[in-house]
Design a protein around this motif. Structure first.
Motif, PDB file in Angstrom:
ATOM      1  N   SER A  85      66.032  24.979  11.922  1.00  0.00           N
ATOM      2  CA  SER A  85      64.933  24.626  12.810  1.00  0.00           C
ATOM      3  C   SER A  85      65.143  25.237  14.199  1.00  0.00           C
ATOM      4  CB  SER A  85      64.854  23.102  12.935  1.00  0.00           C
ATOM      5  OG  SER A  85      63.841  22.721  13.829  1.00  0.00           O
ATOM      6  N   GLY A  86      64.099  25.873  14.710  1.00  0.00           N
ATOM      7  CA  GLY A  86      64.173  26.488  16.031  1.00  0.00           C
ATOM      8  C   GLY A  86      64.547  27.958  16.012  1.00  0.00           C
ATOM      9  N   HIS A  87      65.032  28.438  14.886  1.00  0.00           N
ATOM     10  CA  HIS A  87      65.356  29.863  14.787  1.00  0.00           C
ATOM     11  C   HIS A  87      64.069  30.650  14.579  1.00  0.00           C
ATOM     12  CE1 HIS A  87      69.899  29.596  13.661  1.00  0.00           C
ATOM     13  NE2 HIS A  87      69.597  28.952  14.765  1.00  0.00           N
ATOM     14  N   ASN A  88      63.979  31.808  15.242  1.00  0.00           N
ATOM     15  CA  ASN A  88      62.742  32.579  15.157  1.00  0.00           C
ATOM     16  C   ASN A  88      62.885  33.897  14.410  1.00  0.00           C
ATOM     17  OD1 ASN A  88      64.291  33.850  17.071  1.00  0.00           O
ATOM     18  ND2 ASN A  88      62.606  34.248  18.487  1.00  0.00           N
ATOM     19  N   SER A  89      64.094  34.184  13.936  1.00  0.00           N
ATOM     20  CA  SER A  89      64.302  35.392  13.128  1.00  0.00           C
ATOM     21  C   SER A  89      64.829  34.994  11.757  1.00  0.00           C
ATOM     22  CB  SER A  89      65.307  36.332  13.797  1.00  0.00           C
ATOM     23  OG  SER A  89      64.822  36.810  15.027  1.00  0.00           O
ATOM     24  N   LEU A  90      64.339  35.690  10.742  1.00  0.00           N
ATOM     25  CA  LEU A  90      64.771  35.393   9.372  1.00  0.00           C
ATOM     26  C   LEU A  90      65.021  36.696   8.638  1.00  0.00           C
ATOM     27  CD1 LEU A  90      63.667  32.666   6.996  1.00  0.00           C
ATOM     28  CD2 LEU A  90      63.529  35.022   6.161  1.00  0.00           C
ATOM     29  N   PHE A  91      66.096  36.712   7.891  1.00  0.00           N
ATOM     30  CA  PHE A  91      66.532  37.921   7.196  1.00  0.00           C
ATOM     31  C   PHE A  91      66.746  37.608   5.713  1.00  0.00           C
ATOM     32  CE2 PHE A  91      67.722  39.948  11.248  1.00  0.00           C
ATOM     33  CZ  PHE A  91      67.916  38.841  12.048  1.00  0.00           C
ATOM     34  N   TRP A  92      66.364  38.541   4.850  1.00  0.00           N
ATOM     35  CA  TRP A  92      66.697  38.469   3.426  1.00  0.00           C
ATOM     36  C   TRP A  92      67.652  39.609   3.097  1.00  0.00           C
ATOM     37  CZ3 TRP A  92      65.826  34.753  -0.047  1.00  0.00           C
ATOM     38  CH2 TRP A  92      64.774  33.838   0.159  1.00  0.00           C
ATOM     39  N   TYR A  93      68.775  39.258   2.465  1.00  0.00           N
ATOM     40  CA  TYR A  93      69.778  40.236   2.050  1.00  0.00           C
ATOM     41  C   TYR A  93      69.985  40.159   0.549  1.00  0.00           C
ATOM     42  CZ  TYR A  93      71.458  40.532   6.944  1.00  0.00           C
ATOM     43  OH  TYR A  93      71.571  40.720   8.306  1.00  0.00           O
ATOM     44  N   ARG A  94      70.484  41.266  -0.002  1.00  0.00           N
ATOM     45  CA  ARG A  94      70.897  41.296  -1.391  1.00  0.00           C
ATOM     46  C   ARG A  94      72.336  41.782  -1.447  1.00  0.00           C
ATOM     47  NH1 ARG A  94      67.651  45.089  -5.600  1.00  0.00           N
ATOM     48  NH2 ARG A  94      68.474  46.730  -4.224  1.00  0.00           N
ATOM     49  N   GLN A  95      73.154  41.133  -2.261  1.00  0.00           N
ATOM     50  CA  GLN A  95      74.559  41.516  -2.384  1.00  0.00           C
ATOM     51  C   GLN A  95      74.883  41.831  -3.839  1.00  0.00           C
ATOM     52  OE1 GLN A  95      77.625  38.515  -1.527  1.00  0.00           O
ATOM     53  NE2 GLN A  95      78.823  40.083  -0.471  1.00  0.00           N
ATOM     54  N   THR A  96      75.385  43.037  -4.069  1.00  0.00           N
ATOM     55  CA  THR A  96      75.841  43.452  -5.389  1.00  0.00           C
ATOM     56  C   THR A  96      77.195  44.125  -5.253  1.00  0.00           C
ATOM     57  OG1 THR A  96      74.790  45.628  -5.227  1.00  0.00           O
ATOM     58  CG2 THR A  96      73.485  43.859  -6.203  1.00  0.00           C
ATOM     59  N   MET A  97      77.903  44.189  -6.347  1.00  0.00           N
ATOM     60  CA  MET A  97      79.203  44.857  -6.327  1.00  0.00           C
ATOM     61  C   MET A  97      79.041  46.338  -5.990  1.00  0.00           C
ATOM     62  SD  MET A  97      81.684  42.776  -6.933  1.00  0.00           S
ATOM     63  CE  MET A  97      82.984  43.853  -7.517  1.00  0.00           C
ATOM     64  N   MET A  98      77.989  46.940  -6.537  1.00  0.00           N
ATOM     65  CA  MET A  98      77.830  48.386  -6.375  1.00  0.00           C
ATOM     66  C   MET A  98      77.377  48.773  -4.973  1.00  0.00           C
ATOM     67  SD  MET A  98      78.743  49.911  -9.073  1.00  0.00           S
ATOM     68  CE  MET A  98      78.007  51.524  -8.821  1.00  0.00           C
ATOM     69  N   ARG A  99      76.473  48.007  -4.399  1.00  0.00           N
ATOM     70  CA  ARG A  99      75.832  48.418  -3.161  1.00  0.00           C
ATOM     71  C   ARG A  99      76.217  47.559  -1.961  1.00  0.00           C
ATOM     72  NH1 ARG A  99      71.438  51.835  -4.231  1.00  0.00           N
ATOM     73  NH2 ARG A  99      70.538  51.293  -2.198  1.00  0.00           N
ATOM     74  N   GLY A 100      77.026  46.518  -2.206  1.00  0.00           N
ATOM     75  CA  GLY A 100      77.431  45.659  -1.101  1.00  0.00           C
ATOM     76  C   GLY A 100      76.276  44.812  -0.597  1.00  0.00           C
ATOM     77  N   LEU A 101      76.278  44.579   0.717  1.00  0.00           N
ATOM     78  CA  LEU A 101      75.289  43.709   1.343  1.00  0.00           C
ATOM     79  C   LEU A 101      74.191  44.582   1.963  1.00  0.00           C
ATOM     80  CD1 LEU A 101      75.153  40.633   1.787  1.00  0.00           C
ATOM     81  CD2 LEU A 101      76.182  41.001   4.007  1.00  0.00           C
ATOM     82  N   GLU A 102      72.969  44.396   1.497  1.00  0.00           N
ATOM     83  CA  GLU A 102      71.850  45.199   1.980  1.00  0.00           C
ATOM     84  C   GLU A 102      70.782  44.296   2.603  1.00  0.00           C
ATOM     85  OE1 GLU A 102      70.690  48.343  -1.233  1.00  0.00           O
ATOM     86  OE2 GLU A 102      71.167  46.453  -2.260  1.00  0.00           O
ATOM     87  N   LEU A 103      70.262  44.701   3.745  1.00  0.00           N
ATOM     88  CA  LEU A 103      69.143  43.995   4.345  1.00  0.00           C
ATOM     89  C   LEU A 103      67.859  44.430   3.646  1.00  0.00           C
ATOM     90  CD1 LEU A 103      68.006  42.135   6.585  1.00  0.00           C
ATOM     91  CD2 LEU A 103      67.761  44.197   7.983  1.00  0.00           C
TER      92      LEU A 103
END
Lengths: 114, 112
Positions: free
Chosen positions: B27-45
């Motif tokens: 609550s109160g945060h104004n930015s939101l991010f979706w990430y995907r994490q895989t073994m091959m590609r790591g953490l991607e925004l």
């Protein structure tokens, strides 16, 4: 363009030994740098961040990192490893230009042996 | 303080099915991010919202992926149709300062 490189995908230390996880960055502007930790089956948790104030940054759980511009490095250290430190650690740089976008390194998995 | 809440925590589906992942930011945060994490590609925004508006969706892999943020307290990431290569852990994160991002526990998606 900003990027980070983490040297060593796996690091293994004995309990009580020094932890050193390496991160080098590339940035055309003064960078904002971060270290995150990910415990098994959990999300990432912020350990510490550098935002151009003091070059030695202290974080949670006894970790600290030193920003060295001359070496383009932001290595993470802890004087004495604990079994509970076993996790994956990610270095990240903030993409500037008004974008709050983090560019993450590939991660370093830390194992701590008794 | 409740952290970022994601649901479901685990999802198993068959290829071709629609998948919807949900996120409730702090609550109160104004930015939101979706990430995907895989073994091959790591953490991607995948996509980044600021004040409910998508700012950067350059990481969305294909048109099969879509994300919405109808209000400040809810976001969805939809995959339609799903494929086995979409199997990954999907994280939602929120931020108020633009610097510190707080991550949810993730949704582990398995597409058979």
């Amino acid at each position: 363009a900003q990027s980070v490189t983490q040297l060593g995908s796996h690091v293994s230390v004995s309990e009580g030994a020094l932890v050193l996880l390496r991160c080098n960055y590339s940035s055309s502007v003064p960078p904002y740098l971060f270290w995150y930790v990910q415990y098994p089956n959990q999300g990432l948790q912020l350990l510490l961040k550098y935002t151009s104030a003091a070059t030695l940054v202290k974080g949670i759980n006894g970790f600290e990192a030193e920003f060295k511009k001359s070496e383009t490095s932001f290595h993470l250290t802890k004087p004495s490893a604990h079994m509970s430190d076993a996790a994956e650690y990610f270095c990240a740089v903030l993409l500037g230009g008004g974008y709050n976008k983090l560019i993450f390194g590939a991660g370093t998995r830390l194992a701590v042996h008794p | 303080d409740a952290g970022v809440i994601q649901s479901p925590r685990h999802e198993v589906t068959e290829m071709g099915q629609e998948v919807t992942l949900r996120c409730k930011p702090i609550s109160g945060h104004n930015s939101l991010f979706w990430y995907r994490q895989t073994m091959m590609r790591g953490l991607e925004l995948l996509i980044y919202f600021n004040n409910n508006v998508p700012i950067d969706d350059s990481g969305m892999p294909e048109d099969r992926f879509s994300a919405k943020m109808p209000n400040a307290s809810f976001s969805t990431l939809k995959i339609q149709p799903s494929e086995p290569r979409d199997s990954a852990v999907y994280f939602c994160a929120s931020s108020s300062s633009g610097l510190d991002q707080f991550f949810g526990p993730g949704t582990r998606l398995t597409v058979l």
